[in-house]
Design an enzyme around this catalytic site. Structure first.
Site, PDB file in Angstrom:
ATOM      1  CG  PHE A 184      -1.877   1.212   1.170  1.00  0.00           C
ATOM      2  CD1 PHE A 184      -3.130   1.085   0.580  1.00  0.00           C
ATOM      3  CD2 PHE A 184      -1.505   2.461   1.660  1.00  0.00           C
ATOM      4  CE1 PHE A 184      -3.995   2.167   0.492  1.00  0.00           C
ATOM      5  CE2 PHE A 184      -2.366   3.550   1.568  1.00  0.00           C
ATOM      6  CZ  PHE A 184      -3.612   3.402   0.988  1.00  0.00           C
ATOM      7  CG  ASP A 290       5.406   3.936   1.836  1.00  0.00           C
ATOM      8  OD1 ASP A 290       5.293   4.535   2.919  1.00  0.00           O
ATOM      9  OD2 ASP A 290       4.452   3.774   1.049  1.00  0.00           O
ATOM     10  CE  LYS A 321      -0.858   5.386   7.788  1.00  0.00           C
ATOM     11  NZ  LYS A 321      -2.233   5.105   8.160  1.00  0.00           N
ATOM     12  CB  THR A 346       0.135  26.543  -4.027  1.00  0.00           C
ATOM     13  OG1 THR A 346      -0.331  26.665  -5.369  1.00  0.00           O
ATOM     14  CG2 THR A 346      -0.127  27.858  -3.286  1.00  0.00           C
TER      15      THR A 346
END
Lengths: 462, 462
Positions: A184, A290, A321, A346
């Site tokens: 994931f 990750d 997280k 931005t």
């Protein structure tokens, strides 16, 4: 907090969700998708490891907002950070960080997120979610791949410039990111193309034709299946190399979780990760760790990939997280694109969340919470190992030994077990298809271990 | 604030960027990409329309952090919101909103973002950036497309489930989003596939093979080219319909900015947008209004698409920037996916930023800032029209009449003009390849008009 006696506060007086939660979720459902609501929370009453719902039920929380609360509800250090003048300014004067950074921005990075930078990675790009962090890392990998191909200092051609605006090659090249089955990595269109855990995430959404390799499927207990597991890891590594050398388009990056989390808490050995680092280095593929779920201490090390014991670090490490902000670390200067404004947006993250993240980092380091997590995790694992020997049909494939409190086990009906646990005052989650995962906060102590384990035992008995 | 005399505070004593800014940007550049830094800011000294840099220079800010500061630096209402107990809790107890929302979440939405919901759209999904908001809207469009194709209530097939995990059809279908030439919709892999403004955004990044239609290229002044402009808009609409009916894969959604902003402040008439609504409705294509830059009042209406005078609203409206949070509005219940957890992520936005957004909304509504912006915009446009008649070679294709302060003009060397303006105390930005864009905050008053216009005049004279 050594010496402090912690009361077991868990107490559930209604069904879960209770009537007040149900009514609130129904009201919310009229304007917002409320179908995944477990219960509605009274955050003012929640504290430390305990979450309190609007029906007055108190739960020991070992799910922690899908593994994202680092140091407890209403943590005093975080409250102070939230009230600080730098937070107020970051909230009300939100900058376009790339163009008009605040004078304290560099110090905010140096004194916080860079203080805990993974070894070998001394630069950072900030983001707002794990999914965004991963996509930014993919973009950095793609830009570096094309830069090497183009040659250092070679200008973009008119054909490249014109074709990219049409989404066509050569400006929009066919390149890929390799990920692993059951992984994931987020839900954006790029990150979702690397996510492989559940159909509910992916179905009906167009995806890039990117490759996946098998993630080792280890057999437990590990000490009984060493030879088989080694062979399985070697098989997967060979598959990785085959894909890199044969996929229909170049593989610019490879992303992997230190522990596959949403996909079922799947582990691999340091040797596997060392092999992966070697193969990716050999083929010039950027290795992205990750650490969205594993980072910030829960594995008993600050970064999950520290367990890999690599001699060369991953090229990029993403986080979110428990960091309470997001982004990626890197070391190689060539990962800064050839021109300004290529890796840009931005806001480029949110300094307010970085201020909070720095408080999280202080709290973790000042209280040695990573070391505590390692120690508490050992106790917790030991207790669960005992329990699994008594309930071998209900606690299977226990994993996470030596990985802090990042512990999980398989069980026939995880949703039913989690439902029972909630009604008994423990908020806990599932992952994969048959797994219960533990994601306590870093302030989960040895005293919480029996509160949790006794409840689990009772839940297994009814 | 009627009656209040506003001092012209702009004052630049150093080159821009000054030596302190340069040193700070160089220091930042060692750990973070600092190459796009215009100057480093002292936000504590900045206030209202004025931004102060670390060299002590004060600028009238009509760029506003790439059009994202709504009601001025250090706005008192926003400071109060930042200090409120609900903000502290939202910061330190960040929820996984889909699973464990706070009891005040529904009220936060109802009393804030939903209070200003576009007509006909009474539901919301929150996000963290404009790019994410657009991608979430694309996902909603794709899921709805496949749901209609599959048939209401028809279960997913095993083939769909298995194939989507491999990024293959039928589970990962080949569907597209139509966007327009010169558009900007963000930098994620999905949103970037719809962005068409500049190569620097897109080059080297893989893209979906999605279609683009021409955006009308209007000639100015509009009243002199009515027939040509109508024909140009009709041509573009016909192209849209041709693409929808002939593209190699189904077009599930069409995204458009009320004014193409990054792409050069390109406008189209209400008739064009009405035609687009008609065509998309006819073909079941979800029309997404990207109000990331136009939303929240700067066009003299709260939402830019209010200028379109549609009889049927767009299917989704996305927002970010001046909202200080992000997300999309929708009305059709079928845009809520068939199952929970399909439109989902850990945080689903940031309640802290929603608390701040609600303060922005209060400030706008309580002070009639949208109406003020419309009025001030008319004055500003009038003054620029006069100036353009005196400097016809330097101010060309003036646009934004009746669009609040959302005004722009073309000039031979926009970067040089913007550089001169900065050295004279006006912070302003460019867009497209030849355009200077005005993006003052909503608190820009009639008294600021001459401060700005006089500086522009002087800059044109040197």
């Amino acid at each position: 907090m050594p010496g402090v006696i912690i009361t077991d506060e868990k107490s559930v007086k209604t069904e879960v969700p209770g009537p007040v939660s149900k009514a609130a979720a129904a009201k919310l459902g009229r304007v917002f998708d409320g179908r995944a609501v477990h219960f509605v929370v009274d955050y003012a009453k929640s504290h430390d490891n305990y979450i309190v719902d609007v029906d007055g039920n108190t739960y020991l929380d070992v799910y922690s907002q899908i593994a994202s609360i680092p140091v407890g509800y209403n943590n005093q250090t975080l409250i102070e950070a939230a009230k600080s003048p730098e937070m107020i300014s970051a909230l009300v004067n939100r900058p376009a960080l790339g163009n008009f950074p605040a004078q304290d921005w560099v110090a905010l990075l140096s004194d916080g997120l860079l203080r805990v930078a993974p070894k070998g990675l001394d630069k950072i790009f900030t983001a707002q979610s794990g999914s965004e962090a991963n996509e930014l890392a993919y973009k950095a990998a793609f830009m570096l791949y094309q830069r090497r191909k183009r040659g250092e200092g070679v200008e973009w051609t008119q054909e490249e410039i014109a074709s990219c605006l049409k989404n066509q090659a050569p400006g929009s090249p066919d390149l890929s990111i390799l990920s692993f089955k059951n992984s994931f990595h987020g839900r954006g269109f790029g990150s979702l193309s690397t996510t492989r855990s559940k159909a509910v995430h992916k179905l009906d959404i167009p995806a890039f034709k990117w490759p996946q390799a098998d993630f080792p499927q280890l057999r437990y207990p590990l000490d009984q299946y060493q030879a088989e597991n080694n062979a399985e890891e070697q098989r997967c590594l060979q598959q990785v190399e085959t894909i890199i050398t044969s996929w229909h388009c170049p593989v610019a990056g490879c992303i992997i979780e230190p522990i596959q989390s949403e996909g079922g808490d799947n582990h691999a050995s340091p040797a596997f990760f060392q092999g992966l680092r070697e193969i990716t280095k050999k083929h010039g593929v950027m290795l992205i760790a990750d650490e969205v779920q594993t980072g910030f201490g829960a594995t008993g090390k600050f970064w999950g990939h520290e367990h890999w014991q690599l001699s060369n670090p991953p090229d990029m490490v993403t986080f979110s997280k428990k960091a309470q902000t997001a982004g990626y670390y890197f070391g190689n200067d060539a990962l800064v694109p050839d021109k300004a404004y290529r890796q840009f947006n931005t806001w480029i993250g949110d300094p307010a969340r970085v201020v909070l993240s720095n408080a999280v980092i202080s709290e973790i380091l000042n209280n040695n919470l990573v070391e505590q997590c390692a120690k508490v995790g050992d106790k917790l694992y030991g207790a669960l190992e005992q329990l699994s020997s008594r309930f071998p049909d209900h606690i299977q494939n226990l994993r996470g030994k030596g990985q802090g409190t990042y512990i999980a086990f398989d069980t026939a009906d995880p949703a039913a077990l989690v439902g029972k646990m909630r009604r008994m005052g423990v908020n806990i989650g599932t992952c994969g298809t048959k797994t219960v995962r533990l994601r306590p906060m870093l302030i989960f102590t040895e005293q919480h271990v029996p509160m949790f384990v006794d409840t689990l035992e009772k839940a297994l008995q009814i």
